[in-house]
Write a protein that holds these residues in place. Structure first.
Motif, PDB file in Angstrom:
ATOM      1  N   THR A   3       0.834  -1.185   0.000  1.00 45.60           N
ATOM      2  CA  THR A   3       0.000   0.000   0.000  1.00 45.60           C
ATOM      3  C   THR A   3       0.876   1.246   0.000  1.00 45.60           C
ATOM      4  O   THR A   3       2.107   1.174   0.106  1.00 45.60           O
ATOM      5  N   ASN A   4       0.215   2.414  -0.081  1.00 41.63           N
ATOM      6  CA  ASN A   4       0.969   3.663  -0.053  1.00 41.63           C
ATOM      7  C   ASN A   4       1.777   3.805   1.228  1.00 41.63           C
ATOM      8  O   ASN A   4       2.785   4.520   1.267  1.00 41.63           O
ATOM      9  N   ASP A   5       1.347   3.131   2.306  1.00 45.70           N
ATOM     10  CA  ASP A   5       2.061   3.230   3.575  1.00 45.70           C
ATOM     11  C   ASP A   5       3.449   2.605   3.505  1.00 45.70           C
ATOM     12  O   ASP A   5       4.266   2.801   4.401  1.00 45.70           O
ATOM     13  N   HIS A   6       3.711   1.824   2.474  1.00 47.42           N
ATOM     14  CA  HIS A   6       5.018   1.163   2.334  1.00 47.42           C
ATOM     15  C   HIS A   6       5.912   1.856   1.298  1.00 47.42           C
ATOM     16  O   HIS A   6       6.955   1.310   0.934  1.00 47.42           O
ATOM     17  N   ARG A   7       5.524   3.017   0.843  1.00 47.04           N
ATOM     18  CA  ARG A   7       6.318   3.736  -0.152  1.00 47.04           C
ATOM     19  C   ARG A   7       7.413   4.550   0.530  1.00 47.04           C
ATOM     20  O   ARG A   7       7.164   5.296   1.477  1.00 47.04           O
ATOM     21  N   HIS A   8       8.636   4.427   0.009  1.00 43.34           N
ATOM     22  CA  HIS A   8       9.784   5.145   0.547  1.00 43.34           C
ATOM     23  C   HIS A   8      10.507   5.869  -0.585  1.00 43.34           C
ATOM     24  O   HIS A   8      10.644   5.314  -1.685  1.00 43.34           O
ATOM     25  N   ALA A   9      10.974   7.071  -0.317  1.00 43.25           N
ATOM     26  CA  ALA A   9      11.760   7.840  -1.288  1.00 43.25           C
ATOM     27  C   ALA A   9      13.199   7.948  -0.803  1.00 43.25           C
ATOM     28  O   ALA A   9      13.448   8.274   0.361  1.00 43.25           O
TER      29      ALA A   9
END
Length: 360
Positions: A3-9
């Motif tokens: 999900t978006n909660d697992h997105r990292h930059a």
């Protein structure tokens, strides 16, 4: 699917930016400069990404000598999110290290990798593109971002897509091959073909997938990075200092992307992307007079065309001089042909040989 909660930059901010000399120096490199006025390039990148990623999921990879500068520039960023390389080992180890540390916290992580020195004109189109690229990682592909070229640029690498690929394609396309920076004739052919796009150096993947590809293509380096990231939290910094130098010095393009069978890419349209790597690239973004001169400090031009001048505190007069870059810092003055902008890295050896390494 993550999900978006697992997105990292992950922002890459460890380079020196020698092609912005004499303003860019080892102690104050390009990403800390504000060539467009206002915020620094690093700050602009951080602000551009913070709306697309959860709070606390932005990371910065930099050099140990720049850690304090990054902390000053991004005071709201947790120190635990600043990864400081003790020595430079190119982008494969830098990205691999970030991947190992992200996986330690979030095994389901999806990563976007972004250089700190890019400029984007169309922010809304860019956000949509980043979101689409992150979403495309759910099939375990390594996603690269190609930008529609607007000129025969010899300072960028290129991505070749299959014939018929159109700019702005809604989904990822198979990458045929990666191409090194071309000569002018080759760049013109690339532009005319319509299937070669600039390699923007922005990448998207599931962290676990990149780990698998590192293990496959750079096993020794990945083993070292995994051991560093796998230690007790208090020992990571010590292990980094002791072991990171063992990593192979190689780019992620050459070590992983050019060898993997998982690579696909977005053939993006013109979103106003610029790699602010040279004075020439900066000149293209700034206002110019009727003779195509960019004068940032006030001067007089007579029969002079296509120049870039930034000399604070002096009135520069160019008489019958064209296609020049003229930039002054308190302790150095650069004068070169615009065509030499890509070659400013050659200055390093020359300055050291003349005993002026203090100017680097």
């Amino acid at each position: 699917m993550a999900t978006n909660d697992h997105r990292h930059a992950v922002i890459l901010a460890g380079g020196r930016g020698v092609r912005f000399w004499p303003h860019s120096r080892a102690a104050h490199p390009k990403q800390m400069l504000s060539p467009l006025g206002g915020a620094s390039l690093l700050r602009r990148t951080y602000e551009r990404l913070r709306a697309a990623f959860p709070e606390g999921h932005l990371w910065v990879v930099t050099g140990v000598s720049l850690r304090e500068a990054v902390e000053r520039e991004l005071p709201e960023l947790s120190p635990a999110r600043i990864i400081a390389e003790p020595v430079q080992r190119n982008t494969a180890p830098a990205i691999g290290l970030a991947t190992a540390l992200v996986l330690r916290e979030d095994p389901e992580a999806v990563m976007g990798v972004f250089p700190a020195d890019h400029h984007i004109e169309n922010a809304e189109a860019y956000r949509e593109l980043v979101s689409a690229a992150l979403g495309a990682t759910d099939t375990d592909r390594l996603i690269v971002l190609g930008i529609q070229p607007t000129r025969p640029e010899t300072g960028y690498g290129y991505i070749e897509f299959p014939p018929g690929t159109r700019p702005g394609s809604p989904g990822p396309v198979r990458v045929t091959r990666f191409c090194e920076k071309p000569d002018l004739g080759t760049a013109n052919r690339f532009l005319a073909s319509g299937r070669y796009f600039w390699n923007s150096g922005q990448f998207f993947w599931r962290a676990s997938v990149l780990g698998e590809e590192m293990r496959r293509h750079l096993p020794r380096t990945w083993s070292t990075l995994s051991e560093i990231a796998g230690g007790a939290t208090a020992s990571v910094a010590r292990l980094l200092g002791e072991r990171y130098g063992e990593c192979e010095s190689v780019s992620v393009d050459r070590a992983i992307l050019e060898r993997s069978d998982r690579v696909a890419g977005f053939a993006a349209g013109n979103i106003g992307w610029t790699d602010l790597g040279t004075w020439e690239a900066l000149r293209d973004l700034l206002p110019r007079d009727t003779e195509d001169n960019c004068d940032r400090t006030g001067g007089t031009f007579v029969r002079a065309r296509n120049n870039y001048v930034d000399v604070p505190g002096r009135h520069v007069v160019l008489l019958g001089a064209s296609d020049l870059i003229v930039v002054e810092a308190p302790d150095a003055l650069l004068i070169c042909r615009r065509s030499e902008c890509q070659n400013l890295s050659d200055l390093e050896q020359a300055l050291r040989k003349s005993g002026r390494g203090d100017l680097l």
